[in-house]
Design a protein around this motif. Structure first.
Motif, mmCIF file in Angstrom:
data_model
loop_
_atom_site.group_PDB
_atom_site.id
_atom_site.type_symbol
_atom_site.label_atom_id
_atom_site.label_comp_id
_atom_site.label_asym_id
_atom_site.label_seq_id
_atom_site.Cartn_x
_atom_site.Cartn_y
_atom_site.Cartn_z
ATOM 1 N N TYR A 68 0.904 -1.135 -0.072
ATOM 2 C CA TYR A 68 -0.077 -0.079 -0.122
ATOM 3 C C TYR A 68 1.003 1.148 0.111
ATOM 4 C CZ TYR A 68 -3.172 3.617 1.230
ATOM 5 O OH TYR A 68 -4.168 4.643 1.199
ATOM 6 N N GLN A 69 1.753 1.223 0.595
ATOM 7 C CA GLN A 69 2.662 2.488 0.770
ATOM 8 C C GLN A 69 3.289 2.662 -0.403
ATOM 9 O OE1 GLN A 69 5.195 1.131 4.000
ATOM 10 N NE2 GLN A 69 4.236 2.534 5.628
ATOM 11 N N GLY A 96 -8.335 3.732 -0.001
ATOM 12 C CA GLY A 96 -7.860 4.092 1.129
ATOM 13 C C GLY A 96 -8.445 5.056 1.696
ATOM 14 N N SER A 97 -7.885 5.726 2.866
ATOM 15 C CA SER A 97 -8.582 6.917 3.332
ATOM 16 C C SER A 97 -7.325 8.109 3.364
ATOM 17 C CB SER A 97 -9.046 6.784 4.896
ATOM 18 O OG SER A 97 -7.859 6.556 5.780
ATOM 19 N N ARG A 99 -6.219 9.723 5.895
ATOM 20 C CA ARG A 99 -5.402 9.347 6.938
ATOM 21 C C ARG A 99 -4.380 8.147 6.582
ATOM 22 N NH1 ARG A 99 -5.860 10.159 12.433
ATOM 23 N NH2 ARG A 99 -7.893 10.861 12.138
ATOM 24 N N SER A 100 -5.031 7.108 5.922
ATOM 25 C CA SER A 100 -3.870 6.174 5.627
ATOM 26 C C SER A 100 -2.942 6.568 4.583
ATOM 27 C CB SER A 100 -4.694 4.915 4.988
ATOM 28 O OG SER A 100 -5.188 5.101 3.961
ATOM 29 N N GLN A 103 -0.282 8.500 6.693
ATOM 30 C CA GLN A 103 0.761 7.782 7.293
ATOM 31 C C GLN A 103 1.604 7.275 6.208
ATOM 32 O OE1 GLN A 103 -2.249 4.969 9.026
ATOM 33 N NE2 GLN A 103 -2.336 6.003 10.853
#
Length: 150
Positions: A68-69, A96-97, A99-100, A103
């Protein structure tokens, strides 16, 4: 892993190479200095970029991160210089969101080269993990000629 440091307008930066790719760019001067061909080319490219920010980093990047990153970081590479995107816009693109996405952006091990400074909050600049914090983000955006969010 070979490392090479350089002086920059944001202070000392250290590039790290592994298996023919850049895996990190860190604030501060690295302990060990090894002038590999890739690290010297990357240093020279950054020196020129700080004078005239144009073009995308032309050398291989291989940052460590989750799937994901890496998806988020790939999206950051598609943001043109002098433009910004919000965390929500990136979230809509990759799933995703906000917030994610925030991050993942905050864990980017190759800042500047993967331009996390181009991601802003819907309500303003948001944060930045460089040593100078938001001041570094503003400086990078202004260097690229981006309009700063209000």
């Amino acid at each position: 892993m070979p490392q090479l440091s350089l002086h920059s307008p944001l202070g000392p930066l250290t590039l790290t190479e592994e298996d023919g790719a850049i895996i990190s760019l860190d604030w501060g001067w690295g302990r060990d200095q090894t002038e590999t061909p890739l690290l010297c080319q990357a240093r020279d490219w950054l020196d020129a970029w700080f004078d005239t920010p144009k073009g995308q980093f032309p050398f291989a990047l291989a940052p460590f991160g989750t799937a994901y990153q890496k998806k988020v970081w790939d999206a950051l590479l598609r943001i043109p210089a002098s433009e910004t995107r919000t965390y929500a816009q990136i979230a809509a693109e990759v799933g995703g969101s906000p917030r994610s996405v925030g991050q993942a952006v905050g864990r980017n091990p190759v800042p500047i080269l993967i331009p996390c400074h181009r991601v802003v909050a819907a309500s303003g600049l948001g944060g930045y993990s460089g040593d100078g914090g938001v001041d570094d983000k503003v400086w990078l955006l202004e260097l690229e000629g981006a309009s700063l969010p209000r």
